[in-house]
Design an enzyme around this catalytic site. Structure first.
Site, PDB file in Angstrom:
ATOM      1  N   LEU A  18      53.161  45.678  12.113  1.00 56.16           N
ATOM      2  CA  LEU A  18      53.156  45.242  10.722  1.00 56.16           C
ATOM      3  C   LEU A  18      51.830  45.518  10.029  1.00 56.16           C
ATOM      4  CD1 LEU A  18      54.947  41.799  11.155  1.00 56.16           C
ATOM      5  CD2 LEU A  18      55.935  43.904  10.250  1.00 56.16           C
ATOM      6  N   GLY A  19      50.754  45.465  10.788  1.00 56.15           N
ATOM      7  CA  GLY A  19      49.450  45.671  10.159  1.00 56.15           C
ATOM      8  C   GLY A  19      48.357  45.878  11.178  1.00 56.15           C
ATOM      9  N   GLY A  22      40.504  45.067  11.033  1.00 51.61           N
ATOM     10  CA  GLY A  22      39.263  45.415  11.703  1.00 51.61           C
ATOM     11  C   GLY A  22      39.148  44.786  13.075  1.00 51.61           C
ATOM     12  N   ASP A 156      39.525  31.804   2.765  1.00 49.88           N
ATOM     13  CA  ASP A 156      39.834  33.226   2.618  1.00 49.88           C
ATOM     14  C   ASP A 156      41.187  33.409   1.930  1.00 49.88           C
ATOM     15  OD1 ASP A 156      39.330  35.942   2.811  1.00 49.88           O
ATOM     16  OD2 ASP A 156      40.223  36.126   4.798  1.00 49.88           O
TER      17      ASP A 156
END
Length: 738
Positions: A18-19, A22, A156
């Site tokens: 999915l992703g 870093g 965040d």
């Protein structure tokens, strides 16, 4: 090892990645037996970290995993490490690059994250209002839950960390990624720099001292971006310039933009970019943004109480008030204008009518309900909130109408308002100098807004016209049912015809049975036959009028049906008149001619706009639908007048019957005869018994204006002349727009 080597395990099928970030990856899994879908988050190997960084990373990972398994609210992605089967979890641990740490197993959300939605070309000017409301509601509950129930600051917040799950036709929004979250108490001042540029509160970067109001700031930034597709504070500038200028802004400022011609910054108290919000929602949300984007973290999210004169937290209550509002979207057909109103249970129909009158400048209007509206016709018992339809708030659903209510005015031609040209187009469209990418992006957004806004207004206009035609057809159809006027009128005519015939037959029967002889008898019956013939003559005229009414009604109904299925409505709604889809494809490609593409799109839109609204097909449809309803009102007036006159005529026939029997008795008395005749009319026994209230004069019974009524109705019929007019536009162009 890392997650690129992941494969299916047992009943768990690895679907896709999915992703990639870093520090780690996120993967999608599906249980082939149960159909359950999950996501796993794992760390990647990183040999560039120092010992302190590794220790901090491990601490944050364990804390995030623990929190995600503990947070129990529908607005936050739930961790599933404690609920997943152990063999599969062991497999994931063995595959994890950091063997000492468990991968995080969590709910799978099937529509990705909010960032991917914002990047869609169709959302160039931000999301639709319904989605903005849904996201802010979910985010508001997630933040309050973290702050009050868990004593956690997320730190965040950004669209990338809000994921979407579609279920049962509805999108659910959930907060995720607690890698930067920190446990704190209300009075604790944190001193570490975390977060994402453009979303992090200024005090984090400026002083590194802050409290949980950092999440208020981030949510305000997200709200702004959702509304218009842009970040509020000169995001193209260096971080130093951003912070310096945020420190300069006053408490009303919610955005800072740059004037590229004057090389200066502008401080805005309203959202300076075109968007898709209703005017009332925009008004209130901008006011809320002043407290969410307060540069002072100690007062952020608060207002001074008018009662105690002390600061109280209003961040949630203000937003709750805005998000709970029922915004009724109205489209006014004569000027192609959207209006929006906050409706409440207390707002009466009169109140609602007054605010519409204030906005459109006249009280000569009527409401049109879109097909499928739960209130399919107006009632005096309604309140304004009865026009609001909860399910129609989602204007992104093609099955929903563009407005919850259409407003029309019969005695008018439509007038197309001056197009709204965004300020950035006026200012930079014909620029000869090279423009920076950040400005080109805003010009593209402004161009997209112009095209989309014109298409939206055109669609609303043709949808409203079609609904008006359908309404006219429905009203005409209903007018001829047993329970309505036209059928009642036809029955009344038939009944009146029988009464007149009975009146004449009664006179004839009396003449044949009358035993009194002489000249007086002959004069008496001749006078009454003359009066009966007057009634019959009127009935002949009324029967002729009935034929005309019936013919006109059928013609009007046929014309309404033709307008209701007029292909121009669907053609304009489905056709990409302003080449909006073509421009969206440009936004998804890389081009060196960005300004020229925008310029061409703008000029094409403005040219097509004039061409569309001056087209004879559209003008004819508008005037025809309005004239149908005007003429239908005339038809109703004719029928109402006829019914009124028939009622008067019925009284006249009854009074004449009474007067006839009274006079007949006098003939017998004066002639020493005896009457053996009683009329079958119900009033005869009354007259014979001498208890009726008689008319003072027979002549008075013939003074009601039947003939003037017939003359007026005939003249109206000639004015309407439907059959001769219906084919006048057969030679019009075959299409609305090239």
């Amino acid at each position: 090892m890392n997650n690129y080597s992941l494969g299916s395990f047992g009943k768990w099928q690895h679907k896709r990645q999915l992703g990639v970030g870093g520090f780690g990856n996120v993967d999608h899994w599906r249980n082939v037996e149960t159909g359950q879908e999950i996501a796993t988050k794992s760390l990647k190997e990183n040999h560039n970290l120092s010992g302190d960084e590794i220790a901090k990373l491990k601490q944050r990972w364990r804390q995030e995993s623990e929190w995600m398994n503990q947070l129990q609210t529908p607005y936050i992605v739930q961790g599933l490490n404690e609920k997943i089967d152990r063999p599969f979890l062991e497999y994931l641990i063995q595959k994890h690059a950091w063997l000492s740490l468990q991968p995080i197993v969590m709910e799978y959300c099937n529509e990705g994250d909010l960032r991917s939605q914002l990047l869609l070309a169709e959302n160039t000017n931000g999301l639709i209002e319904y989605e903005v409301r849904e996201i802010l509601l979910a985010l508001r509950h997630a933040i309050e839950f973290l702050h009050t129930q868990c004593r956690i600051e997320h730190r965040d917040l950004k669209p990338d960390n809000i994921v979407i799950h579609r279920t049962g036709g509805r999108r659910l929004y959930k907060l995720t990624d607690f890698g930067f979250a920190r446990s704190t108490s209300e009075n604790t001042m944190l001193k570490s720099i975390v977060g994402t540029r453009n979303y992090v509160a200024p005090e984090v970067l400026d002083t590194a001292e802050y409290k949980n109001t950092v999440d208020y700031w981030s949510m305000g930034i997200i709200a702004f971006e959702l509304i218009c597709g842009n970040l509020p504070f000169i995001p193209h500038q260096q971080l130093y310039n951003i912070i310096i200028n945020i420190r300069k802004k006053n408490e009303k400022c919610i955005a800072i933009t740059e004037d590229f011609n004057e090389n200066k910054f502008e401080f805005c108290e309203n959202i300076p970019f075109e968007n898709r919000m209703s005017s009332v929602f925009l008004k209130y949300i901008q006011e809320w943004l002043t407290t969410a984007l307060d540069k002072n973290y100690s007062t952020r999210g608060t207002r001074i109480s008018p009662v105690t004169k002390e600061r109280v937290v209003t961040f949630y209550t203000e937003l709750d008030s805005i998000l709970s509002q029922k915004v009724l979207k109205v489209f006014y057909l004569p000027t192609l204008t959207f209006y929006s109103y906050v409706v409440t249970p207390e707002m009466t129909l009169r109140d609602f009518r007054d605010v519409i009158k204030r906005d459109i400048g006249t009280d000569q209007f009527f409401c049109i309900f879109p097909t499928g509206h739960p209130r399919n016709q107006l009632s005096p018992t309604y309140k304004a909130i009865d026009f609001f339809v909860e399910d129609w708030q989602d204007t992104g659903d093609d099955n929903n109408p563009p407005a919850m209510l259409y407003i029309a005015q019969l005695e008018s031609e439509y007038s197309v308002p001056t197009p709204h040209i965004p300020a950035y187009l006026k200012k930079y469209m014909n620029s000869k100098s090279e423009l920076p990418d950040s400005l080109l992006k805003i010009i593209e957004q402004s161009t997209h807004y112009l095209l989309h806004n014109e298409q939206l207004h055109l669609e609303a206009f043709v949808c409203g016209l079609k609904e008006q035609a359908l309404t006219a057809e429905h009203e005409l159809f209903q007018y001829n049912t047993d329970a309505n006027k036209l059928e009642h009128y036809f029955h009344a005519l038939t009944e009146m015809h029988g009464r007149v015939e009975q009146f004449g037959m009664g006179i004839e029967a009396a003449r044949q049975t009358c035993t009194v002889q002489g000249k007086r008898r002959d004069i008496f019956f001749n006078e009454w036959f003359a009066k009966a013939n007057k009634f019959k003559a009127v009935m002949v005229e009324l029967e002729g009028l009935k034929v005309k009414v019936s013919k006109y009604y059928r013609s009007e109904l046929r014309r309404a049906k033709e307008m209701a299925v007029n292909k121009i409505f669907d053609e304009l709604k489905q056709k990409d008149v302003y080449k909006l889809l073509e421009f969206r494809r440009h936004l998804d490609t890389v081009s060196n001619e960005r300004l020229e593409v925008c310029r061409t799109a703008v000029y094409n839109c403005l040219g097509q706009r004039e061409k569309v609204f001056l087209n004879e097909h559209l003008k004819y449809a508008y005037s025809t639908i309005n004239s149908m309803q005007i003429e239908f009102k005339k038809l109703q007036s004719i029928v109402d007048n006829n019914l009124n006159q028939l009622h008067q005529m019925q009284n006249a026939v009854s009074q004449s019957t009474i007067e006839f029997h009274k006079a007949l008795i006098e003939i017998y008395v004066n002639g020493n005869g005896h009457s053996t005749y009683l009329s079958q009319d119900g009033d005869s026994s009354i007259i014979v018994n001498g208890t009726s209230d008689l008319a003072s004069s027979i002549n008075e019974l013939f003074q009601y204006p039947v003939q003037s009524l017939i003359d007026e109705a005939t003249e109206r019929m000639l004015q309407m002349d439907i059959d001769d007019d219906i084919n006048k536009h057969n030679d019009l162009p075959a299409t609305i727009a090239d």
